[in-house]
Design a protein around this motif. Structure first.
Motif: not given
Length: 253
Positions: A225-229, A90-103
């Motif tokens: 939120l998923g990572m937090l839970c 989930l952390l990897l996907v989160f980082m991927t989506e942050v990269a999508v936002v930047v790109l």
């Protein structure tokens, strides 16, 4: 009190995993939508790397589907290994989506320069035949966006097609849809779309990129939120002996 918090976290985690499955479908749909739309406007781009955010978001969607499956199984079975794997992926996907936002923001800023560079060349290569890719692209854009020319319909007077046709008209695709019998003649400018296509193409492509950005941002927040839970469940499982006995059906001495 502690068990209540764990139960709430587990319930929220199962619910979030169901959301992740739905999110996987949405992300793949948005990525596919960008691909399809790009195919309609690809002549206005020279930089194929503009599709990187779309490719990335489809990959994130596929991973998110796997994450939802792992998360549900790990939460129901209360597997430490499964939940740890869930958090890491989930952390990897989160980082991927942050990269999508930047790109997305990077390529959104480049859209206007790309279109400005190529649009004049495409109009110059227009010949009015269906076999010509540039002609099909321009006719499609003019009908779809209800525009004519680069900045206005008079821009057609500076094209090779206008000079060769010598009929003082613009392509039929410039005609307003509610006008019957329009021939594209410049003697009847009221029958033609007054707005040029350049600004509308830029606006359309920027709008599409914003869909990608906001979709990635929305689901990135859900993943946090998923990572937090998951971390709450993992922390209590690792340090609370009573929780272990509760899982196995034992009792505290």
């Amino acid at each position: 009190m502690g068990h209540c918090g764990i139960t709430s976290s587990k319930t929220a985690l199962v619910f979030l995993n169901l959301i992740f499955w739905a999110a996987a479908g949405v992300l793949c749909y948005v990525g596919a939508y960008v691909f399809i739309t790009y195919d309609d406007y690809d002549h206005f781009f020279e930089d194929v790397y503009t599709l990187i955010p779309a490719v990335t978001i489809i990959a994130a969607g596929a991973l998110l589907f796997v994450i939802g499956l792992i998360g549900c199984c790990a939460t129901v079975r209360e597997s430490y290994c499964g939940l740890t794997t869930f958090v890491v992926i989930l952390l990897l996907v989160f980082m991927t989506e942050v990269a999508v936002v930047v790109l997305g923001y990077v390529y959104r800023a480049k859209v206007e320069d790309e279109v400005n560079t190529t649009i004049q060349k495409i109009y110059d290569e227009y010949n009015g035949t269906n076999s010509n890719a540039q002609s099909r692209a321009i006719d499609y854009v003019q009908r779809q966006l209800q525009c004519c020319g680069i900045h206005t319909y008079t821009d057609w007077q500076n094209t090779h097609w206008y000079e060769e046709s010598k009929n003082n008209s613009v392509p039929i695709s410039c005609c307003k849809t509610n006008v019957v019998g329009c021939t594209g003649s410049l003697t009847r400018p009221e029958d033609l779309y007054p707005e040029g296509c350049e600004a509308l193409v830029v606006s359309k492509l920027k709008e599409i990129m914003m869909y990608v950005i906001w979709t990635a941002l929305t689901f990135a927040c859900a993943q946090m939120l998923g990572m937090l839970c998951a971390c709450v469940v993992l922390c209590h499982r690792g340090r609370d002996p009573a929780y272990e006995l509760l899982i196995t059906g034992g009792t505290v001495a």
